[in-house]
Design a protein around this motif. Structure first.
Motif, PDB file in Angstrom:
ATOM      1  N   PHE A  47      45.334  33.241  37.094  1.00 31.56           N
ATOM      2  CA  PHE A  47      45.785  33.515  38.393  1.00 31.56           C
ATOM      3  C   PHE A  47      44.748  34.625  39.125  1.00 31.56           C
ATOM      4  O   PHE A  47      44.022  34.463  40.252  1.00 31.56           O
ATOM      5  N   TRP A  48      44.341  35.579  38.109  1.00 29.02           N
ATOM      6  CA  TRP A  48      43.658  36.592  38.753  1.00 29.02           C
ATOM      7  C   TRP A  48      42.095  36.104  38.768  1.00 29.02           C
ATOM      8  O   TRP A  48      41.361  36.608  39.676  1.00 29.02           O
ATOM      9  N   SER A  49      41.344  35.184  38.035  1.00 30.27           N
ATOM     10  CA  SER A  49      40.407  34.542  37.944  1.00 30.27           C
ATOM     11  C   SER A  49      40.322  34.032  39.366  1.00 30.27           C
ATOM     12  O   SER A  49      39.101  34.035  40.111  1.00 30.27           O
ATOM     13  N   ARG A  50      41.159  33.190  39.692  1.00 26.87           N
ATOM     14  CA  ARG A  50      41.433  32.049  40.955  1.00 26.87           C
ATOM     15  C   ARG A  50      41.376  33.132  42.296  1.00 26.87           C
ATOM     16  O   ARG A  50      40.881  32.666  43.065  1.00 26.87           O
ATOM     17  N   ARG A  51      41.796  34.177  41.849  1.00 28.71           N
ATOM     18  CA  ARG A  51      41.874  35.325  43.140  1.00 28.71           C
ATOM     19  C   ARG A  51      40.433  35.941  43.336  1.00 28.71           C
ATOM     20  O   ARG A  51      40.539  36.992  43.753  1.00 28.71           O
ATOM     21  N   LYS A  52      39.385  35.331  42.520  1.00 33.04           N
ATOM     22  CA  LYS A  52      38.076  35.726  43.020  1.00 33.04           C
ATOM     23  C   LYS A  52      37.621  37.116  42.594  1.00 33.04           C
ATOM     24  O   LYS A  52      36.952  37.697  42.984  1.00 33.04           O
ATOM     25  N   LEU A  53      38.574  37.723  41.527  1.00 33.90           N
ATOM     26  CA  LEU A  53      38.197  39.108  41.158  1.00 33.90           C
ATOM     27  C   LEU A  53      36.825  39.475  40.883  1.00 33.90           C
ATOM     28  O   LEU A  53      36.433  40.586  40.962  1.00 33.90           O
ATOM     29  N   ALA A  54      36.208  38.326  40.207  1.00 29.14           N
ATOM     30  CA  ALA A  54      34.659  38.406  39.424  1.00 29.14           C
ATOM     31  C   ALA A  54      33.939  37.975  40.622  1.00 29.14           C
ATOM     32  O   ALA A  54      32.640  37.587  40.323  1.00 29.14           O
ATOM     33  N   GLU A  55      34.332  37.781  41.970  1.00 23.95           N
ATOM     34  CA  GLU A  55      33.343  37.330  42.822  1.00 23.95           C
ATOM     35  C   GLU A  55      33.193  38.461  44.065  1.00 23.95           C
ATOM     36  O   GLU A  55      33.968  39.245  44.330  1.00 23.95           O
ATOM     37  N   PRO A  56      32.208  38.503  44.799  1.00 25.85           N
ATOM     38  CA  PRO A  56      32.154  39.267  46.036  1.00 25.85           C
ATOM     39  C   PRO A  56      33.287  39.369  46.925  1.00 25.85           C
ATOM     40  O   PRO A  56      33.778  37.787  47.003  1.00 25.85           O
ATOM     41  N   PRO A  57      33.977  40.284  47.411  1.00 29.97           N
ATOM     42  CA  PRO A  57      33.526  41.657  47.399  1.00 29.97           C
ATOM     43  C   PRO A  57      33.978  42.212  46.457  1.00 29.97           C
ATOM     44  O   PRO A  57      33.667  43.414  45.934  1.00 29.97           O
ATOM     45  N   TYR A  58      35.194  41.845  45.563  1.00 29.55           N
ATOM     46  CA  TYR A  58      35.602  42.566  44.606  1.00 29.55           C
ATOM     47  C   TYR A  58      34.587  42.900  43.583  1.00 29.55           C
ATOM     48  O   TYR A  58      34.743  44.019  42.889  1.00 29.55           O
ATOM     49  N   LEU A  59      33.936  42.274  43.159  1.00 30.22           N
ATOM     50  CA  LEU A  59      32.945  42.405  41.874  1.00 30.22           C
ATOM     51  C   LEU A  59      32.104  43.577  42.380  1.00 30.22           C
ATOM     52  O   LEU A  59      32.001  44.452  41.390  1.00 30.22           O
ATOM     53  N   GLU A  60      31.858  44.081  43.635  1.00 26.97           N
ATOM     54  CA  GLU A  60      31.164  45.337  43.817  1.00 26.97           C
ATOM     55  C   GLU A  60      32.186  46.157  44.040  1.00 26.97           C
ATOM     56  O   GLU A  60      32.056  47.526  43.866  1.00 26.97           O
ATOM     57  N   LEU A  61      33.418  46.166  44.432  1.00 32.43           N
ATOM     58  CA  LEU A  61      34.336  47.232  45.082  1.00 32.43           C
ATOM     59  C   LEU A  61      35.000  47.831  43.697  1.00 32.43           C
ATOM     60  O   LEU A  61      35.198  49.123  43.745  1.00 32.43           O
ATOM     61  N   VAL A  62      35.223  46.952  42.612  1.00 35.27           N
ATOM     62  CA  VAL A  62      35.786  47.515  41.618  1.00 35.27           C
ATOM     63  C   VAL A  62      34.766  48.184  40.706  1.00 35.27           C
ATOM     64  O   VAL A  62      33.695  47.815  40.477  1.00 35.27           O
ATOM     65  N   ALA A  63      34.988  49.392  40.339  1.00 33.33           N
ATOM     66  CA  ALA A  63      34.199  50.242  39.223  1.00 33.33           C
ATOM     67  C   ALA A  63      34.447  49.653  37.798  1.00 33.33           C
ATOM     68  O   ALA A  63      35.028  50.165  37.019  1.00 33.33           O
ATOM     69  N   TRP A  64      34.004  48.457  37.629  1.00 40.35           N
ATOM     70  CA  TRP A  64      34.235  47.776  36.226  1.00 40.35           C
ATOM     71  C   TRP A  64      33.737  48.674  35.076  1.00 40.35           C
ATOM     72  O   TRP A  64      34.363  48.323  33.995  1.00 40.35           O
ATOM     73  N   ASN A  65      32.814  49.409  35.097  1.00 43.98           N
ATOM     74  CA  ASN A  65      32.162  50.177  34.141  1.00 43.98           C
ATOM     75  C   ASN A  65      33.439  51.353  33.674  1.00 43.98           C
ATOM     76  O   ASN A  65      33.236  52.045  32.746  1.00 43.98           O
ATOM     77  N   LYS A  66      34.484  51.609  34.554  1.00 44.21           N
ATOM     78  CA  LYS A  66      35.522  52.488  34.014  1.00 44.21           C
ATOM     79  C   LYS A  66      36.575  51.780  33.239  1.00 44.21           C
ATOM     80  O   LYS A  66      37.493  52.659  33.130  1.00 44.21           O
ATOM     81  N   TRP A  67      36.548  50.592  33.171  1.00 43.38           N
ATOM     82  CA  TRP A  67      37.605  49.874  32.819  1.00 43.38           C
ATOM     83  C   TRP A  67      37.551  49.787  31.288  1.00 43.38           C
ATOM     84  O   TRP A  67      36.434  49.715  30.678  1.00 43.38           O
ATOM     85  N   HIS A  68      38.641  49.706  30.524  1.00 43.06           N
ATOM     86  CA  HIS A  68      39.083  49.619  29.089  1.00 43.06           C
ATOM     87  C   HIS A  68      40.162  48.619  29.072  1.00 43.06           C
ATOM     88  O   HIS A  68      41.125  48.882  29.661  1.00 43.06           O
ATOM     89  N   VAL A  69      39.728  47.577  28.280  1.00 43.21           N
ATOM     90  CA  VAL A  69      40.358  46.188  28.218  1.00 43.21           C
ATOM     91  C   VAL A  69      41.022  46.180  27.073  1.00 43.21           C
ATOM     92  O   VAL A  69      40.546  46.211  25.901  1.00 43.21           O
ATOM     93  N   PHE A  70      42.304  45.892  26.906  1.00 42.03           N
ATOM     94  CA  PHE A  70      43.170  45.734  25.655  1.00 42.03           C
ATOM     95  C   PHE A  70      43.958  44.282  25.898  1.00 42.03           C
ATOM     96  O   PHE A  70      43.987  43.601  26.769  1.00 42.03           O
ATOM     97  N   TRP A  71      44.327  43.921  24.745  1.00 49.44           N
ATOM     98  CA  TRP A  71      45.439  42.733  24.873  1.00 49.44           C
ATOM     99  C   TRP A  71      46.753  42.910  24.358  1.00 49.44           C
ATOM    100  O   TRP A  71      47.117  43.719  23.421  1.00 49.44           O
ATOM    101  N   VAL A  72      47.590  42.800  25.424  1.00 44.22           N
ATOM    102  CA  VAL A  72      49.183  42.888  25.191  1.00 44.22           C
ATOM    103  C   VAL A  72      49.900  42.184  24.175  1.00 44.22           C
ATOM    104  O   VAL A  72      50.587  42.808  23.071  1.00 44.22           O
ATOM    105  N   ASP A  73      49.081  40.906  23.831  1.00 41.33           N
ATOM    106  CA  ASP A  73      49.415  40.191  22.617  1.00 41.33           C
ATOM    107  C   ASP A  73      48.297  39.282  22.186  1.00 41.33           C
ATOM    108  O   ASP A  73      47.423  39.149  23.029  1.00 41.33           O
TER     109      ASP A  73
END
Ligand SMILES: O=C1O[C@H](COP(=O)(O)O)[C@@H](O)[C@H](O)[C@H]1O
Length: 233
Positions: free
Chosen positions: A25-51
């Protein structure tokens, strides 16, 4: 990941990926494409897996692989801020190892602690639900749903394959600041209807009904088939 405040994530943001459907869902919502690709400060994210399924990281059943292929390979999150499980360990060992990792990150200030619950407080959890009402790897009727001490635990008899998995526990999920619950498809309509009806009794709660945030915001993202059994759609 973090819900942007005033448009920008803050330092030490922690987010959890937890779902096939939600990632798609989130990939389809173009999270990894402009403008979100530039808008999100990806370098500040820490990513984990809930399961996570206890399989090699390049296995088709790996939630890590799914996230890597669908999102993480397309956004500039520093690799050191992506926390996959140790796939060389047993389920029990991987759960212990992941919990130790979370505890160290709490000490380092990367993950916050909830003052309300005494469990870690993730900024964002992207979750999904199975047709049986399971979330993460917490399945209906399984004793793991009652775990109230551990942060991360393991299952070796998951009713949904593969059988060996690790999972965050309810106290951790329920300490989140924000949960985005993605549920799509008619197959999930019964569980959605039960979760959102007023008729719950404590004896037969589905895992989805046990996701009750102590001090956070819970948002459902659904399609029409998933809410087709609700009266006021
Ligand atoms: O097995 C799992 O199932 C749940 C729900 O699956 P989804 O594809 O409907 O999101 C998922 O949240 C979990 O991460 C996964 O391991």
């Amino acid at each position: 990941m973090r819900v942007p405040k005033k448009g920008r994530p803050s330092l030490g943001s922690s987010g959890v990926l937890g779902s096939h459907r939600s990632l798609a869902f989130w990939s389809r919502r173009k999270l990894a494409e402009p403008p979100y690709l530039e808008l999100v400060a990806w370098n500040k994210w820490h990513v984990f897996w809930v399961d996570e399924r206890v399989v090699p990281k390049d296995h088709e059943d790996s939630n890590y692989k799914l996230a890597l292929d669908g999102l993480l390979a397309k956004v500039p999150i520093p690799p050191g801020q992506v926390y996959a499980i140790n796939d060389a360990l047993s389920a029990e060992g991987a759960a212990d190892d992941y919990e130790t990792c979370l505890k160290q990150l709490v000490k380092n200030g990367v993950i916050a602690m909830s003052q309300t619950t005494g469990f870690p407080r993730f900024d964002v959890m992207l979750l999904g639900m199975g047709p049986d009402g399971h979330i993460a790897s917490l399945f209906p009727g399984h004793p793991l749903v009652n775990e109230n001490q551990r942060w991360v635990t393991y299952i070796k008899d998951s009713p949904k394959p593969p059988p060996e998995r690790i999972t965050f526990t309810f106290p951790v999920i329920n300490s989140s600041a924000y949960v985005a619950m993605v549920v799509t498809g008619a197959g999930n309509a019964g569980a959605v209807q039960k979760a959102l009806s007023d008729k719950q009794t404590s004896s037969d709660l589905l895992p989805i009904e046990m996701a009750v945030l102590q001090d956070g915001e819970f948002t459902w993202f659904t399609d029409k088939p998933a809410v087709s059994m609700l009266q006021n759609k």
